[in-house]
Design a protein around this motif. Structure first.
Motif, PDB file in Angstrom:
ATOM      1  N   THR A  42       0.560   4.057  -2.734  1.00  0.00           N
ATOM      2  CA  THR A  42       0.279   5.401  -2.271  1.00  0.00           C
ATOM      3  C   THR A  42       1.273   6.404  -3.013  1.00  0.00           C
ATOM      4  O   THR A  42       0.937   7.548  -3.415  1.00  0.00           O
ATOM      5  CB  THR A  42       0.363   5.646  -0.828  1.00  0.00           C
TER       6      THR A  42
ATOM      7  N   TYR B 151      -3.387   9.388  -0.942  1.00  0.00           N
ATOM      8  CA  TYR B 151      -3.826   8.308  -0.196  1.00  0.00           C
ATOM      9  C   TYR B 151      -3.404   8.091   1.315  1.00  0.00           C
ATOM     10  O   TYR B 151      -2.467   8.023   1.401  1.00  0.00           O
ATOM     11  CB  TYR B 151      -3.359   7.069  -0.937  1.00  0.00           C
ATOM     12  N   ASN B 152      -4.459   8.216   2.008  1.00  0.00           N
ATOM     13  CA  ASN B 152      -4.236   8.112   3.470  1.00  0.00           C
ATOM     14  C   ASN B 152      -4.700   6.603   3.908  1.00  0.00           C
ATOM     15  O   ASN B 152      -5.659   6.470   4.627  1.00  0.00           O
ATOM     16  CB  ASN B 152      -4.841   8.842   4.260  1.00  0.00           C
TER      17      ASN B 152
ATOM     18  N   ASN C 141       0.840  -1.124  -0.089  1.00  0.00           N
ATOM     19  CA  ASN C 141      -0.009  -0.074  -0.096  1.00  0.00           C
ATOM     20  C   ASN C 141       0.847   1.236  -0.052  1.00  0.00           C
ATOM     21  O   ASN C 141       0.452   2.385  -0.642  1.00  0.00           O
ATOM     22  CB  ASN C 141      -0.997   0.012   1.174  1.00  0.00           C
ATOM     23  N   ASN C 142       1.943   1.045   0.410  1.00  0.00           N
ATOM     24  CA  ASN C 142       2.929   2.244   0.529  1.00  0.00           C
ATOM     25  C   ASN C 142       3.323   2.502  -0.925  1.00  0.00           C
ATOM     26  O   ASN C 142       3.443   3.672  -1.359  1.00  0.00           O
ATOM     27  CB  ASN C 142       4.110   2.164   1.240  1.00  0.00           C
TER      28      ASN C 142
END
Length: 239
Positions: free
Chosen positions: A84, A94-95, A80-81
């Motif tokens: 992002t 994106y948080n 997900n990093n």
């Protein structure tokens, strides 16, 4: 059904799909470069990546993905990093550590309602931002009403939506149609029911397919009457 003489691009998407928001931006970039963008009509379709999600389970996104994919929590966080960072290069924030993992079915019902008012794209955009940037729970009726009001829908219509099951059939029909078309993942773009593009492709890829599909579509459109000239009377009195 389209009421305009435009070529249709249909997009199957789930609002909890990070690649769908990225794909939307890349497709928009292609449309901005496409000289015949005015000849294109866009229609959004519903798709659920995981219809079994139980809202309110308490897992954050990383824990949910870890369980669903059978991967370590740290790997889910790393994945997900990466997405992002890619989203950030397109101007998206994106948080994902704040994302509320919830069933998207009711949010898709909101999109179906919005489509009836020519606000489908606005609904997709607002829901994407609510999920990925603002950490809103799109399974919460009050949240859906607030988001719907923001894009211009009437509160009374929205309250009726969240208190019943209106547009559930339309959501299920979209999902069934995706299955019939062989869609196995989203985003999935269908151009004039002739060409399919799977995934958040580069803007250049979308532009190439737009040029091809719209060019072919134009050849099938009536070009107007072929007139054989003769003696006539005109409104100015000339005969």
């Amino acid at each position: 059904m389209s009421t305009t003489n435009k070529m249709k691009v249909e997009i199957w998407s789930d609002i909890m799909c990070p690649w769908c928001y990225i794909g939307k931006r890349r497709f928009e970039a292609a449309m901005a470069q496409f000289p015949d963008a005015g000849a294109v009509e866009i229609e959004w379709h519903s798709f659920q990546l995981d219809p079994t999600i139980q809202s309110g389970h308490g897992d954050n996104l990383y824990a949910y993905l870890s369980k669903r994919k059978g991967i370590p929590y740290e790997q889910a966080e790393q994945m997900n990093n990466q997405v992002t960072a890619l989203a950030g290069s397109l101007g998206l924030t994106y948080n994902l550590d704040q994302a509320v993992v919830a069933n998207s079915f009711d949010a898709h019902r909101l999109i179906q309602l919005a489509k009836k008012h020519q606000l489908g794209d606005a609904a997709e955009e607002r829901l994407f931002r609510a999920y990925f940037t603002e950490g809103k729970d799109f399974s919460d009726p009050a949240t859906l009403v607030a988001l719907g009001k923001e894009i211009g829908l009437e509160e009374s219509v929205l309250q009726e939506l969240v208190s019943g099951q209106a547009y559930a059939a339309e959501v299920r029909q979209d999902i069934a149609e995706a299955e019939a078309l062989g869609v196995r993942g989203v985003p999935f773009f269908v151009f004039d029911r002739k060409y399919g593009v799977s995934g958040a492709q580069a803007a250049e890829t979308f532009l190439e397919v737009l040029n091809k599909s719209v060019g072919e579509w134009k050849k099938t459109q009536p070009s107007g009457l072929e007139i054989v000239e003769g003696q006539t009377c005109g409104p100015d009195g000339d005969c």
